[in-house]
Motif scaffolding. Structure first.
Motif, PDB file in Angstrom:
ATOM      1  N   LEU A  24       0.835  -1.207   0.000  1.00 30.51           N
ATOM      2  CA  LEU A  24       0.000   0.000   0.000  1.00 30.51           C
ATOM      3  C   LEU A  24       0.869   1.256   0.000  1.00 30.51           C
ATOM      4  CD1 LEU A  24      -2.791  -0.925   2.573  1.00 30.51           C
ATOM      5  CD2 LEU A  24      -3.015  -0.709   0.104  1.00 30.51           C
ATOM      6  N   GLY A  25       0.460   2.229  -0.762  1.00 32.96           N
ATOM      7  CA  GLY A  25       1.208   3.480  -0.837  1.00 32.96           C
ATOM      8  C   GLY A  25       1.225   4.264   0.461  1.00 32.96           C
ATOM      9  N   SER A  26       0.320   3.959   1.367  1.00 30.70           N
ATOM     10  CA  SER A  26       0.272   4.683   2.646  1.00 30.70           C
ATOM     11  C   SER A  26       1.327   4.201   3.635  1.00 30.70           C
ATOM     12  CB  SER A  26      -1.119   4.550   3.270  1.00 30.70           C
ATOM     13  OG  SER A  26      -1.419   3.186   3.502  1.00 30.70           O
ATOM     14  N   LEU A  27       1.981   3.075   3.340  1.00 31.09           N
ATOM     15  CA  LEU A  27       3.033   2.574   4.234  1.00 31.09           C
ATOM     16  C   LEU A  27       4.276   3.452   4.113  1.00 31.09           C
ATOM     17  CD1 LEU A  27       2.725  -1.251   3.515  1.00 31.09           C
ATOM     18  CD2 LEU A  27       1.919  -0.030   5.520  1.00 31.09           C
ATOM     19  N   GLN A  28       4.948   3.654   5.223  1.00 29.87           N
ATOM     20  CA  GLN A  28       6.142   4.500   5.220  1.00 29.87           C
ATOM     21  C   GLN A  28       7.365   3.771   4.686  1.00 29.87           C
ATOM     22  OE1 GLN A  28       6.131   7.761   5.903  1.00 29.87           O
ATOM     23  NE2 GLN A  28       3.920   7.503   6.052  1.00 29.87           N
ATOM     24  N   THR A  29       7.453   2.478   4.955  1.00 31.35           N
ATOM     25  CA  THR A  29       8.605   1.688   4.549  1.00 31.35           C
ATOM     26  C   THR A  29       8.195   0.233   4.341  1.00 31.35           C
ATOM     27  OG1 THR A  29      10.904   1.137   5.117  1.00 31.35           O
ATOM     28  CG2 THR A  29       9.322   1.220   6.931  1.00 31.35           C
ATOM     29  N   GLU A  30       9.126  -0.566   3.853  1.00 35.23           N
ATOM     30  CA  GLU A  30       8.841  -1.980   3.632  1.00 35.23           C
ATOM     31  C   GLU A  30       8.562  -2.682   4.955  1.00 35.23           C
ATOM     32  OE1 GLU A  30      11.579  -0.472   2.514  1.00 35.23           O
ATOM     33  OE2 GLU A  30      11.753  -0.810   0.373  1.00 35.23           O
ATOM     34  N   ASP A  31       7.615  -3.591   4.921  1.00 35.51           N
ATOM     35  CA  ASP A  31       7.330  -4.438   6.075  1.00 35.51           C
ATOM     36  C   ASP A  31       7.880  -5.821   5.748  1.00 35.51           C
ATOM     37  OD1 ASP A  31       6.358  -5.941   8.155  1.00 35.51           O
ATOM     38  OD2 ASP A  31       4.264  -5.324   7.915  1.00 35.51           O
ATOM     39  N   TRP A  32       9.160  -6.034   6.094  1.00 36.43           N
ATOM     40  CA  TRP A  32       9.838  -7.269   5.722  1.00 36.43           C
ATOM     41  C   TRP A  32       9.193  -8.489   6.391  1.00 36.43           C
ATOM     42  CZ3 TRP A  32      12.618  -7.100   1.555  1.00 36.43           C
ATOM     43  CH2 TRP A  32      13.176  -5.880   1.173  1.00 36.43           C
ATOM     44  N   GLY A  33       8.608  -8.298   7.557  1.00 36.02           N
ATOM     45  CA  GLY A  33       7.889  -9.388   8.209  1.00 36.02           C
ATOM     46  C   GLY A  33       6.696  -9.833   7.377  1.00 36.02           C
ATOM     47  N   GLN A  34       5.995  -8.872   6.812  1.00 34.64           N
ATOM     48  CA  GLN A  34       4.857  -9.183   5.944  1.00 34.64           C
ATOM     49  C   GLN A  34       5.337  -9.888   4.668  1.00 34.64           C
ATOM     50  OE1 GLN A  34       1.820  -9.326   6.599  1.00 34.64           O
ATOM     51  NE2 GLN A  34       0.501  -8.210   5.217  1.00 34.64           N
ATOM     52  N   PHE A  35       6.454  -9.432   4.110  1.00 34.40           N
ATOM     53  CA  PHE A  35       7.018 -10.078   2.926  1.00 34.40           C
ATOM     54  C   PHE A  35       7.379 -11.533   3.232  1.00 34.40           C
ATOM     55  CE2 PHE A  35       8.829  -5.847   1.065  1.00 34.40           C
ATOM     56  CZ  PHE A  35       7.547  -5.408   0.794  1.00 34.40           C
ATOM     57  N   MET A  36       7.940 -11.765   4.409  1.00 33.49           N
ATOM     58  CA  MET A  36       8.300 -13.134   4.811  1.00 33.49           C
ATOM     59  C   MET A  36       7.036 -13.997   4.963  1.00 33.49           C
ATOM     60  SD  MET A  36      11.619 -13.243   5.121  1.00 33.49           S
ATOM     61  CE  MET A  36      12.037 -14.504   6.273  1.00 33.49           C
ATOM     62  N   HIS A  37       5.967 -13.394   5.500  1.00 34.60           N
ATOM     63  CA  HIS A  37       4.701 -14.114   5.661  1.00 34.60           C
ATOM     64  C   HIS A  37       4.144 -14.505   4.285  1.00 34.60           C
ATOM     65  CE1 HIS A  37       1.029 -15.433   7.532  1.00 34.60           C
ATOM     66  NE2 HIS A  37       0.317 -14.568   6.834  1.00 34.60           N
ATOM     67  N   ILE A  38       4.239 -13.602   3.320  1.00 44.20           N
ATOM     68  CA  ILE A  38       3.789 -13.899   1.962  1.00 44.20           C
ATOM     69  C   ILE A  38       4.594 -15.072   1.401  1.00 44.20           C
ATOM     70  CG2 ILE A  38       3.704 -13.018  -0.410  1.00 44.20           C
ATOM     71  CD1 ILE A  38       3.212 -10.204   0.872  1.00 44.20           C
ATOM     72  N   CYS A  39       5.888 -15.049   1.610  1.00 46.07           N
ATOM     73  CA  CYS A  39       6.749 -16.124   1.122  1.00 46.07           C
ATOM     74  C   CYS A  39       6.379 -17.456   1.773  1.00 46.07           C
ATOM     75  CB  CYS A  39       8.209 -15.789   1.379  1.00 46.07           C
ATOM     76  SG  CYS A  39       9.339 -16.913   0.556  1.00 46.07           S
ATOM     77  N   ASP A  40       6.120 -17.432   3.059  1.00 41.76           N
ATOM     78  CA  ASP A  40       5.705 -18.662   3.757  1.00 41.76           C
ATOM     79  C   ASP A  40       4.414 -19.212   3.164  1.00 41.76           C
ATOM     80  OD1 ASP A  40       7.892 -18.532   5.439  1.00 41.76           O
ATOM     81  OD2 ASP A  40       6.771 -17.594   7.093  1.00 41.76           O
ATOM     82  N   LEU A  41       3.458 -18.329   2.876  1.00 45.21           N
ATOM     83  CA  LEU A  41       2.186 -18.753   2.301  1.00 45.21           C
ATOM     84  C   LEU A  41       2.381 -19.295   0.882  1.00 45.21           C
ATOM     85  CD1 LEU A  41      -0.807 -18.986   2.959  1.00 45.21           C
ATOM     86  CD2 LEU A  41      -1.109 -16.684   2.072  1.00 45.21           C
ATOM     87  N   ILE A  42       3.261 -18.674   0.120  1.00 41.31           N
ATOM     88  CA  ILE A  42       3.565 -19.164  -1.228  1.00 41.31           C
ATOM     89  C   ILE A  42       4.131 -20.573  -1.157  1.00 41.31           C
ATOM     90  CG2 ILE A  42       5.174 -18.883  -3.162  1.00 41.31           C
ATOM     91  CD1 ILE A  42       4.744 -15.853  -2.861  1.00 41.31           C
TER      92      ILE A  42
END
Length: 91
Positions: A24-42
């Motif tokens: 989302l464009g409203s986020l200030q920076t990357e949420d690497w924890g969320q990226f890791m969660h996406i990878c786990d789900l993939i």
């Protein structure tokens, strides 16, 4: 597209929804924890890689929000590094 079928919303899947929220464009920076969660789900689902590719393509296509583009590309980088086997077989 088959007659009578509406195109599936790429953000309507579990992976697609997470990709949308993580970029989302409203986020200030990357949420690497969320990226890791996406990878786990993939890695946990058979359709995960394809759903992620569809959501990432939709997020990047015709998008003029530079912050969303940057976050999406960071997500792509993370997924390419951490989901190598599954992610590269999706496209």
């Amino acid at each position: 597209m088959a007659f009578g079928k509406a195109p599936k919303d790429p953000f309507g899947t579990a992976v697609g929804s997470l990709v949308d929220r993580a970029t989302l464009g409203s986020l200030q920076t990357e949420d690497w924890g969320q990226f890791m969660h996406i990878c786990d789900l993939i890695n946990a689902t058979e359709e995960g890689p394809k759903d992620a590719v569809k959501a990432l393509k939709k997020k990047l296509s015709k998008n003029c929000n530079h912050k969303e583009i940057r976050l999406t590309l960071s997500d792509v980088f993370c997924l390419c590094c951490l989901c190598v086997q599954h992610y590269h077989s999706a496209d």
